[in-house]
Design a protein around this motif. Structure first.
Motif, PDB file in Angstrom:
ATOM      1  N   HIS A 170      29.094-109.115 -51.356  1.00  0.00           N
ATOM      2  CA  HIS A 170      29.305-107.721 -51.741  1.00  0.00           C
ATOM      3  C   HIS A 170      28.532-107.404 -53.022  1.00  0.00           C
ATOM      4  CE1 HIS A 170      32.261-107.518 -48.610  1.00  0.00           C
ATOM      5  NE2 HIS A 170      33.055-108.386 -49.201  1.00  0.00           N
ATOM      6  N   ALA A 171      27.340-107.967 -53.135  1.00  0.00           N
ATOM      7  CA  ALA A 171      26.557-107.835 -54.366  1.00  0.00           C
ATOM      8  C   ALA A 171      26.231-106.380 -54.677  1.00  0.00           C
ATOM      9  CB  ALA A 171      25.268-108.649 -54.255  1.00  0.00           C
ATOM     10  N   CYS A 172      26.055-105.559 -53.655  1.00  0.00           N
ATOM     11  CA  CYS A 172      25.700-104.155 -53.893  1.00  0.00           C
ATOM     12  C   CYS A 172      26.832-103.426 -54.621  1.00  0.00           C
ATOM     13  CB  CYS A 172      25.390-103.468 -52.565  1.00  0.00           C
ATOM     14  SG  CYS A 172      24.567-101.872 -52.741  1.00  0.00           S
ATOM     15  N   VAL A 173      28.074-103.681 -54.217  1.00  0.00           N
ATOM     16  CA  VAL A 173      29.219-103.070 -54.896  1.00  0.00           C
ATOM     17  C   VAL A 173      29.322-103.601 -56.323  1.00  0.00           C
ATOM     18  CG1 VAL A 173      31.727-102.770 -54.866  1.00  0.00           C
ATOM     19  CG2 VAL A 173      30.448-102.756 -52.726  1.00  0.00           C
ATOM     20  N   LEU A 174      29.166-104.904 -56.481  1.00  0.00           N
ATOM     21  CA  LEU A 174      29.233-105.498 -57.814  1.00  0.00           C
ATOM     22  C   LEU A 174      28.124-104.976 -58.715  1.00  0.00           C
ATOM     23  CD1 LEU A 174      30.093-109.203 -56.921  1.00  0.00           C
ATOM     24  CD2 LEU A 174      31.586-107.541 -58.046  1.00  0.00           C
ATOM     25  N   ALA A 175      26.963-104.670 -58.126  1.00  0.00           N
ATOM     26  CA  ALA A 175      25.856-104.124 -58.928  1.00  0.00           C
ATOM     27  C   ALA A 175      26.248-102.794 -59.553  1.00  0.00           C
ATOM     28  CB  ALA A 175      24.618-103.950 -58.053  1.00  0.00           C
ATOM     29  N   LEU A 176      26.952-101.971 -58.790  1.00  0.00           N
ATOM     30  CA  LEU A 176      27.368-100.675 -59.320  1.00  0.00           C
ATOM     31  C   LEU A 176      28.500-100.827 -60.335  1.00  0.00           C
ATOM     32  CD1 LEU A 176      27.241 -98.670 -55.974  1.00  0.00           C
ATOM     33  CD2 LEU A 176      25.699 -98.430 -57.915  1.00  0.00           C
TER      34      LEU A 176
END
Length: 244
Positions: A170-176
């Protein structure tokens, strides 16, 4: 590094004090700082880096696509992309392919998470590459090639991709969430171009793993990354200090 010097003084001081809790805390801090802080990705392979090695990389003049802080940086210039996950996904793919080009279909799959591309996706890719080209203008250009696109640093320097030691699906969510600001589910879905239900499932998975937490209820419910006890090595990664 200043942290190394501080620990070098703290260890004998804690032992002289004879307080076991202090000794254990200092030794734990030393082990944490000695642990891998990031991974260096390259076409030839990858390797783990300590904090001092990350600092040396930042000081080397290399153009770094930083997936620990979701930014592109070189020397004192930083282009933050934490709130633009599609652009960061493209930047990372271009960085991993450098000095070669990244194929268009590979960029589409990486940024838009689809397997079969059509003309609408290729058109969207051109739009997003244009946005990334504008964002990275101080650091690099992006050239179109017969097969795709290639990253071209402004200065004659190498390109490196720095990633988390272990990456989450879920790296995309963590990026935000990494920018430290509270996010609503709807805002995350809008930024990612995904459904709210998909984002909600990702948040629930991250919350179960202790990587995200929510506060508030109903429409006021917001999500953030939780404070990490002890030292978080990614937070210790060197960053440029802005002049006042």
């Amino acid at each position: 590094m200043a942290s190394d010097l501080a620990l070098a003084r703290a260890v004998p001081a804690a032992r002289r004090a004879g307080i076991r809790a202090d000794v254990a805390e200092v030794e734990q801090a030393a082990r944490t700082l000695d642990a891998p802080a990031a991974r260096l990705l390259a076409r030839a392979g990858e390797r783990l880096l300590r904090l001092d090695e990350v600092e040396a990389l930042f000081d080397s003049g290399t153009l770094v696509v930083d997936a620990c802080r979701y930014a592109v940086r070189r020397a004192g210039t930083v282009v933050p992309l934490a709130r633009r996950p599609v652009l960061f996904a493209l930047a990372r793919a271009l960085g991993e392919a450098w000095p070669a080009d990244a194929p268009r279909n590979a960029l589409i799959a990486r940024a838009f998470r689809i397997r079969m591309a059509d003309d609408t996706h290729r058109a969207r890719l051109r739009v997003e590459i244009g946005r990334l080209r504008k964002a990275l203008e101080p650091l690099a250009g992006i050239d179109a090639t017969p097969g795709g696109f290639a990253l071209q640093p402004r200065q004659r320097c190498g390109v490196a991709v720095l990633a988390q030691p272990v990456e989450d699906r879920h790296a995309c969510v963590l990026a935000l969430l990494a920018d430290g600001q509270p996010w609503s589910t709807s805002a995350l879905a809008l930024a990612m171009g995904a459904s709210q239900r998909t984002v909600q499932r990702a948040l629930e998975s991250l919350a179960a793993a202790g990587k995200a937490r929510a506060f508030g209820s109903g429409r006021a419910r917001r999500w953030v990354t939780p404070p990490v006890p002890g030292f978080a090595t990614t937070l210790l990664l060197p960053v440029p200090i802005a002049d006042d």
